[in-house]
Structures are given as C-alpha cells and as structure tokens.
Design a protein around this motif. Structure first.
Motif, PDB file in Angstrom:
ATOM      1  N   PRO A 157       0.814  -1.218   0.000  1.00 47.57           N
ATOM      2  CA  PRO A 157       0.000   0.000   0.000  1.00 47.57           C
ATOM      3  C   PRO A 157       0.848   1.269   0.000  1.00 47.57           C
ATOM      4  CG  PRO A 157      -0.851  -1.589   1.579  1.00 47.57           C
ATOM      5  CD  PRO A 157       0.482  -2.107   1.126  1.00 47.57           C
ATOM      6  N   VAL A 158       0.335   2.310  -0.627  1.00 46.76           N
ATOM      7  CA  VAL A 158       1.014   3.595  -0.716  1.00 46.76           C
ATOM      8  C   VAL A 158      -0.009   4.717  -0.523  1.00 46.76           C
ATOM      9  CG1 VAL A 158       2.946   2.876  -2.173  1.00 46.76           C
ATOM     10  CG2 VAL A 158       0.760   3.461  -3.239  1.00 46.76           C
ATOM     11  N   PHE A 159       0.476   5.943  -0.561  1.00 48.87           N
ATOM     12  CA  PHE A 159      -0.367   7.128  -0.409  1.00 48.87           C
ATOM     13  C   PHE A 159      -0.787   7.604  -1.801  1.00 48.87           C
ATOM     14  CE2 PHE A 159      -1.113  11.708   0.197  1.00 48.87           C
ATOM     15  CZ  PHE A 159      -1.903  11.706   1.345  1.00 48.87           C
ATOM     16  N   ILE A 160      -2.097   7.654  -2.037  1.00 55.85           N
ATOM     17  CA  ILE A 160      -2.631   8.054  -3.340  1.00 55.85           C
ATOM     18  C   ILE A 160      -3.499   9.295  -3.132  1.00 55.85           C
ATOM     19  CG2 ILE A 160      -3.947   7.302  -5.356  1.00 55.85           C
ATOM     20  CD1 ILE A 160      -3.495   4.389  -4.343  1.00 55.85           C
ATOM     21  N   TYR A 161      -3.281  10.316  -3.944  1.00 51.72           N
ATOM     22  CA  TYR A 161      -4.052  11.544  -3.738  1.00 51.72           C
ATOM     23  C   TYR A 161      -4.570  12.099  -5.060  1.00 51.72           C
ATOM     24  CZ  TYR A 161       0.357  13.930  -4.993  1.00 51.72           C
ATOM     25  OH  TYR A 161       1.499  14.375  -5.634  1.00 51.72           O
ATOM     26  N   ASN A 162      -5.652  12.853  -4.955  1.00 50.97           N
ATOM     27  CA  ASN A 162      -6.279  13.524  -6.083  1.00 50.97           C
ATOM     28  C   ASN A 162      -5.582  14.868  -6.264  1.00 50.97           C
ATOM     29  OD1 ASN A 162      -7.990  15.068  -7.755  1.00 50.97           O
ATOM     30  ND2 ASN A 162      -9.820  14.007  -7.040  1.00 50.97           N
ATOM     31  N   GLU A 171       4.511  15.060   3.821  1.00 61.81           N
ATOM     32  CA  GLU A 171       5.628  14.232   4.267  1.00 61.81           C
ATOM     33  C   GLU A 171       5.335  13.531   5.581  1.00 61.81           C
ATOM     34  OE1 GLU A 171       9.278  16.368   4.340  1.00 61.81           O
ATOM     35  OE2 GLU A 171       9.219  16.864   2.196  1.00 61.81           O
ATOM     36  N   THR A 172       4.376  14.038   6.342  1.00 69.30           N
ATOM     37  CA  THR A 172       4.059  13.440   7.645  1.00 69.30           C
ATOM     38  C   THR A 172       2.555  13.249   7.797  1.00 69.30           C
ATOM     39  OG1 THR A 172       3.765  15.537   8.847  1.00 69.30           O
ATOM     40  CG2 THR A 172       6.027  14.692   8.637  1.00 69.30           C
ATOM     41  N   ILE A 290      -4.287  11.098 -10.485  1.00 69.92           N
ATOM     42  CA  ILE A 290      -3.736  10.690  -9.190  1.00 69.92           C
ATOM     43  C   ILE A 290      -2.257  11.028  -9.071  1.00 69.92           C
ATOM     44  CG2 ILE A 290      -5.404   8.820  -8.914  1.00 69.92           C
ATOM     45  CD1 ILE A 290      -3.137   6.843  -9.643  1.00 69.92           C
ATOM     46  N   GLY A 291      -1.869  11.296  -7.829  1.00 66.90           N
ATOM     47  CA  GLY A 291      -0.466  11.372  -7.453  1.00 66.90           C
ATOM     48  C   GLY A 291      -0.197  10.215  -6.512  1.00 66.90           C
ATOM     49  N   VAL A 292       0.986   9.691  -6.538  1.00 70.81           N
ATOM     50  CA  VAL A 292       1.318   8.535  -5.703  1.00 70.81           C
ATOM     51  C   VAL A 292       2.644   8.787  -5.004  1.00 70.81           C
ATOM     52  CG1 VAL A 292       1.603   6.033  -5.625  1.00 70.81           C
ATOM     53  CG2 VAL A 292       0.172   7.058  -7.407  1.00 70.81           C
ATOM     54  N   ALA A 293       2.691   8.458  -3.721  1.00 68.96           N
ATOM     55  CA  ALA A 293       3.909   8.667  -2.927  1.00 68.96           C
ATOM     56  C   ALA A 293       3.996   7.591  -1.858  1.00 68.96           C
ATOM     57  CB  ALA A 293       3.875  10.050  -2.276  1.00 68.96           C
ATOM     58  N   PRO A 294       5.189   7.403  -1.281  1.00 70.19           N
ATOM     59  CA  PRO A 294       5.277   6.522  -0.109  1.00 70.19           C
ATOM     60  C   PRO A 294       4.400   7.082   1.003  1.00 70.19           C
ATOM     61  CG  PRO A 294       7.463   7.060  -0.962  1.00 70.19           C
ATOM     62  CD  PRO A 294       6.488   7.964  -1.667  1.00 70.19           C
ATOM     63  N   MET A 295       4.000   6.246   1.930  1.00 68.88           N
ATOM     64  CA  MET A 295       3.178   6.719   3.043  1.00 68.88           C
ATOM     65  C   MET A 295       3.933   7.774   3.842  1.00 68.88           C
ATOM     66  SD  MET A 295       0.247   5.293   2.833  1.00 68.88           S
ATOM     67  CE  MET A 295      -0.392   5.910   4.408  1.00 68.88           C
ATOM     68  N   PRO A 296       3.257   8.869   4.223  1.00 69.72           N
ATOM     69  CA  PRO A 296       3.897   9.883   5.064  1.00 69.72           C
ATOM     70  C   PRO A 296       4.323   9.288   6.411  1.00 69.72           C
ATOM     71  CG  PRO A 296       1.850  10.701   4.110  1.00 69.72           C
ATOM     72  CD  PRO A 296       1.886   9.228   3.855  1.00 69.72           C
ATOM     73  N   LYS A 297       5.288   9.887   7.042  1.00 75.68           N
ATOM     74  CA  LYS A 297       5.785   9.352   8.310  1.00 75.68           C
ATOM     75  C   LYS A 297       4.748   9.499   9.422  1.00 75.68           C
ATOM     76  CE  LYS A 297      10.755   9.613   7.631  1.00 75.68           C
ATOM     77  NZ  LYS A 297      12.052  10.029   8.218  1.00 75.68           N
ATOM     78  N   GLU A 302       8.405   7.504  12.613  1.00 77.09           N
ATOM     79  CA  GLU A 302       8.741   6.249  11.931  1.00 77.09           C
ATOM     80  C   GLU A 302       7.913   6.084  10.661  1.00 77.09           C
ATOM     81  OE1 GLU A 302      11.146   4.209  12.889  1.00 77.09           O
ATOM     82  OE2 GLU A 302      11.594   5.482  14.631  1.00 77.09           O
ATOM     83  N   ASN A 303       8.395   5.232   9.781  1.00 77.88           N
ATOM     84  CA  ASN A 303       7.669   4.930   8.558  1.00 77.88           C
ATOM     85  C   ASN A 303       6.577   3.892   8.808  1.00 77.88           C
ATOM     86  OD1 ASN A 303       9.183   6.469   6.445  1.00 77.88           O
ATOM     87  ND2 ASN A 303      10.875   5.198   7.158  1.00 77.88           N
ATOM     88  N   PHE A 304       5.513   3.966   8.043  1.00 80.39           N
ATOM     89  CA  PHE A 304       4.535   2.884   8.021  1.00 80.39           C
ATOM     90  C   PHE A 304       5.263   1.607   7.597  1.00 80.39           C
ATOM     91  CE2 PHE A 304       1.548   6.304   7.915  1.00 80.39           C
ATOM     92  CZ  PHE A 304       0.282   5.795   8.177  1.00 80.39           C
ATOM     93  N   GLN A 305       5.106   0.545   8.352  1.00 82.79           N
ATOM     94  CA  GLN A 305       5.684  -0.736   7.957  1.00 82.79           C
ATOM     95  C   GLN A 305       4.590  -1.561   7.276  1.00 82.79           C
ATOM     96  OE1 GLN A 305       8.102  -2.824  10.817  1.00 82.79           O
ATOM     97  NE2 GLN A 305       8.929  -0.925  11.658  1.00 82.79           N
ATOM     98  N   THR A 306       4.291  -1.186   6.058  1.00 83.89           N
ATOM     99  CA  THR A 306       3.224  -1.849   5.317  1.00 83.89           C
ATOM    100  C   THR A 306       3.581  -3.306   5.027  1.00 83.89           C
ATOM    101  OG1 THR A 306       4.230  -0.911   3.328  1.00 83.89           O
ATOM    102  CG2 THR A 306       2.300   0.208   4.208  1.00 83.89           C
ATOM    103  N   PHE A 307       2.561  -4.119   4.917  1.00 86.65           N
ATOM    104  CA  PHE A 307       2.771  -5.498   4.489  1.00 86.65           C
ATOM    105  C   PHE A 307       3.218  -5.500   3.024  1.00 86.65           C
ATOM    106  CE2 PHE A 307      -0.221  -7.705   7.702  1.00 86.65           C
ATOM    107  CZ  PHE A 307       0.870  -8.183   8.429  1.00 86.65           C
ATOM    108  N   ILE A 308       4.250  -6.261   2.745  1.00 83.08           N
ATOM    109  CA  ILE A 308       4.708  -6.444   1.377  1.00 83.08           C
ATOM    110  C   ILE A 308       4.163  -7.767   0.868  1.00 83.08           C
ATOM    111  CG2 ILE A 308       6.715  -6.681  -0.139  1.00 83.08           C
ATOM    112  CD1 ILE A 308       8.360  -5.315   2.062  1.00 83.08           C
ATOM    113  N   GLY A 309       3.558  -7.722  -0.293  1.00 83.15           N
ATOM    114  CA  GLY A 309       3.136  -8.950  -0.947  1.00 83.15           C
ATOM    115  C   GLY A 309       4.102  -9.270  -2.074  1.00 83.15           C
ATOM    116  N   VAL A 310       4.620 -10.472  -2.088  1.00 84.80           N
ATOM    117  CA  VAL A 310       5.577 -10.877  -3.125  1.00 84.80           C
ATOM    118  C   VAL A 310       4.997 -12.041  -3.920  1.00 84.80           C
ATOM    119  CG1 VAL A 310       7.885 -11.793  -3.594  1.00 84.80           C
ATOM    120  CG2 VAL A 310       7.557 -10.115  -1.761  1.00 84.80           C
ATOM    121  N   LYS A 311       4.991 -11.904  -5.216  1.00 85.65           N
ATOM    122  CA  LYS A 311       4.610 -13.007  -6.097  1.00 85.65           C
ATOM    123  C   LYS A 311       5.899 -13.663  -6.573  1.00 85.65           C
ATOM    124  CE  LYS A 311       0.751 -10.218  -7.772  1.00 85.65           C
ATOM    125  NZ  LYS A 311       0.156  -9.535  -8.950  1.00 85.65           N
ATOM    126  N   GLY A 312       5.945 -14.980  -6.535  1.00 85.47           N
ATOM    127  CA  GLY A 312       7.191 -15.644  -6.884  1.00 85.47           C
ATOM    128  C   GLY A 312       7.010 -16.835  -7.795  1.00 85.47           C
TER     129      GLY A 312
END
Length: 427
Positions: A157-162, A171-172, A290-297, A302-312
């Motif tokens: 997940p990331v930060f998505i804005y209009n 940033e925060t 849309i604009g897309v950025a990493p999640m604000p602090k 600290e940073n959001f520790q989002t779950f990472i989904g990996v396809k392998g």
C-alpha cells in the motif's frame, strides 16, 4: 616381442579410456550439474517444461520463455490460472497424478502451507542470484530456513491523492491530519484508510513497534506474538483517533469498506487514500488525476511498515525435472525479464538494479511502491497466519465502532489467536 608389447600397450590404453567413462567421470558430471548450462545437465535435459502463470500475465512470460528455449533448446509450455486460489487447488490434484507443471507462481503468503503439504520444493541457487533481489523479497520467499522460490513482483500500500484536491503529498501524517481536519465536511474527506482491516492497519501497529510473529534466525516464531504489546496498543490508539473524530465515515467499516472508499475517491469526495497499486487503473478510469507517494511518516517519526506482498516462481515438488525447473525459475526472474514484466504488466520486480533503473525510478507510482516496499515487512507466510486475520480484524472493528478500548480488544484477539494456533497447528 615387439608385437606382444604393442598389443599390451593397446590393451592398457583401452582400459584407460574405459576408466575415463567410469565412476570418476560420473562424479564430475554430477558436480557440474550445479552450474548453469553444464554438460551434466544436458545429459538429463527434458524435452519440455510446463509453467502455470497468473491470469492475464502471460504476456510478460512469453518473451522470457522464448529466450530460454533459444538458449537451452527446451520447449516451455504455459497455462494461465488464478494465482490466489486456483493454482494451489489444481496442483493438489494434478501434481500427484503426474499431469501437473514443473514451475508455478504463488503469492508468498501461501508458501508455508504449500511447503507443509509438499506441493513445492526448496530450491538451491548461487548466492549471486539471491543477491540480485531485495532482502525483504527473499525473506518472503523463504520458509523455515529454506528458499522456496525467486520473486517476480512486489506490491504494498502507498499514499494516493487527487491532484485537483491536494497539491502534493504531505511528508508526515501530522500534516495529513491537519489537512483532513480542515477538509472533512459536507461528506468530503481529507484522507481515508481501511484501518479496520488488519492488512492495512498492521502498517500502523508495526510502525509503533508491534508485530505479528517474532522473527528469529530460524524464521517466524508463532509462539511469540506482538499484537498486544505496548507499540501495538499505541498504534491502535492512533487509529482510534481518526474514527473518534469522525474523520472516517461510518461506511468505511467491514466488508463494504473498500468499495465505499473507492467510490468516494472516484467521485472526488476524498482527497487521499491509503491503497495498493491494484487500485491505480480504476482511479484513472474514473477520470481522477492521481499522485502517488510513499506513506507519510507517522507521528512518532517512523515509517509505516506496510505489508509487502511478493509473487514468486516456485518448483513443483512433483516435477521430475527439478534442476531444469530451477534453472527456468532463475531465467524468468532475472533482471532482463523482470524489466520486460514491468513494461508489459506494470508489476514491479524486486530486483535491486531495476529499482534504480530510470524505467522505475522516473515513474512516480512505481517508485513510490518501490520505496514504500523498502520500509515494509513481508506478510507472514507461515500456516499459523491463517489464525490471525479474523480475530485481529474483529479487534480493530470493536475499536473503530467505540465498543472496546485498544488494549482490551488486542488482548482478547491475542488470546484467541494463541488458542487457535494451539488447537490447529500443534504437532
């Protein structure tokens, strides 16, 4: 005498030639199988390998297959199946029957269960191959100290804005909160997130110091939960604040929360959301720039520790050609083919060199996912994770609706999870 000597010499040479074809040479061939494209591999080269790919993703696999076939002279066939459920269900039937694939794609959170069931096989590759991928993606592809596949794509997940409603990504989260406080009125909302859903909420809890299972050198410890520790409680209190102050609408709770959030964003009634790359196209199709950025602090810095989904890519335990299947896995997941996959599907390969490549680095959305992934944690891939989702979501919903305080809700959820793990996963 001379004739006798010549005959003797001929016999010695013949014995020497036979010896060269004996056990020592076989041992050498066996060792050479560890290398790519070795003569030993050629002796056992199959005529065909079969791959099961995710639905609508073969467009990226076909070029990789073509180059592999040209390099090694092995025909590779593929079949598209639903990755989340269909592939695992089908290999349970086709694998034992001998009609299954050699290579399959799976989401990494299914690896533990697939390994326990004997559906996939551990793989051995050179360390140089492992080092081409991000540490978190390799961690996601590992179970109980063994590597079970190589990554092909990552998402988080990331930060998505209009862009019409918000000039730039804050940033925060303190800035997001201030914006939301001013913007949220007349059924318009400054920021929305599905924080009654543990998949999204864990990013907050983990950012404050909570965790699902403790990570050890041997892997995840299902006996050590951190879902009700001090950090997890503090993170849940932060989530509670957004609901208590009515910065999130009532309809954002439960099974319909996702469609409610998307609807508000698509209608221009939500300035920003926390969501994954799977949502980008739908938002664009609705006419949103849309604009897309990493999640604000987070407020604690600290940073959001989002779950990472990996396809392998994984080697079927039923394959009769595991070494060549492993070689195919290496080939289709390498940097060159990872770049092709991104160009054709938009899926972001967790290959270190590609994250710095302009094709990703200069793409706002792709770069945001890549950067946020570097802050995230792989979604737990052990079977015990199945016992976490429902109790954790129930706790979050109790908090969101004001029916229970964070500490009590998390204590109850942790107790339930431990009980279910003991009941369903004890040896």
């Amino acid at each position: 005498m001379k004739r006798f000597f010549a005959l003797f010499l001929t016999l010695v040479l013949a014995i020497g030639v036979l010896a060269a074809c004996g056990p020592q040479n076989n041992q050498s061939s066996s060792n050479s199988n560890e290398g790519s494209g070795s003569e030993g591999d050629d002796a056992n080269k199959p005529e065909k390998l079969v791959v099961w790919e995710d639905t609508d993703k073969a467009v990226a696999l076909e070029p990789a297959i073509a180059s592999f076939e040209e390099e090694y002279g092995i025909t590779v066939e593929f079949k598209e199946l639903g990755m989340a459920d269909e592939i695992r269900e089908q290999i349970r039937l086709d694998g034992p029957a001998g009609t299954g694939p050699d290579v399959i794609t799976l989401p990494h959170d299914q690896i533990g269960q697939a390994a326990v069931e004997g559906l996939i096989s551990p793989i051995e590759v050179d360390q140089s191959v492992v080092d081409t991928f991000t540490e978190s993606s390799i961690q996601a592809e590992s179970y109980e100290g063994n590597l079970y596949g190589l990554p092909k794509a990552t998402e988080t997940p990331v930060f998505i804005y209009n862009k019409e409603l918000m000039d730039e990504a804050p940033e925060t989260m303190d800035e997001v909160y201030d914006f939301a406080t001013d913007f949220t009125k007349d059924k318009n909302y400054g920021f929305l997130a599905l924080w009654d859903n543990f998949y999204f909420a864990n990013a907050v809890l983990a950012g404050y110091g909570g965790y699902v299972f403790e990570r050890t050198d041997e892997g995840l410890d299902p006996q050590n939960l951190g879902l009700n520790n001090e950090g997890a409680v503090e993170g849940t209190e932060y989530i509670q604040k957004w609901y208590d102050e009515k910065l999130f609408p009532k309809g954002l709770i439960g099974e319909n929360g996702g469609s409610s959030m998307d609807g508000l964003f698509n209608e221009g009634k939500a300035a920003s959301v926390m969501n994954g790359p799977w949502s980008f196209q739908g938002y664009k199709d609705a006419g949103i720039e849309i604009g897309v950025a990493p999640m604000p602090k987070l407020p604690n810095g600290e940073n959001f520790q989002t779950f990472i989904g990996v396809k392998g890519w994984h080697v079927s335990n039923f394959s009769e050609n595991k070494e060549w299947a492993t070689k195919l896995v290496e080939w289709i997941s390498n940097a060159e083919n990872g770049k092709i996959r991104y160009e054709k599907t938009g899926e972001i390969p967790p290959v270190k060199s590609l994250i710095e490549d302009p094709i990703i680095a200069d793409n706002e959305a792709a770069n945001a996912v890549a950067v946020q992934s570097s802050y995230g944690v792989p979604m737990p891939n052990i079977p015990e994770m199945a016992e976490v989702w429902e109790p954790a979501a129930s706790a979050l919903q109790l908090v969101a609706t004001g029916k229970q305080e964070p500490k009590a809700a998390l204590d109850e959820a942790t107790k339930t999870i431990k009980s279910q793990i003991e009941q369903n996963h004890s040896n």
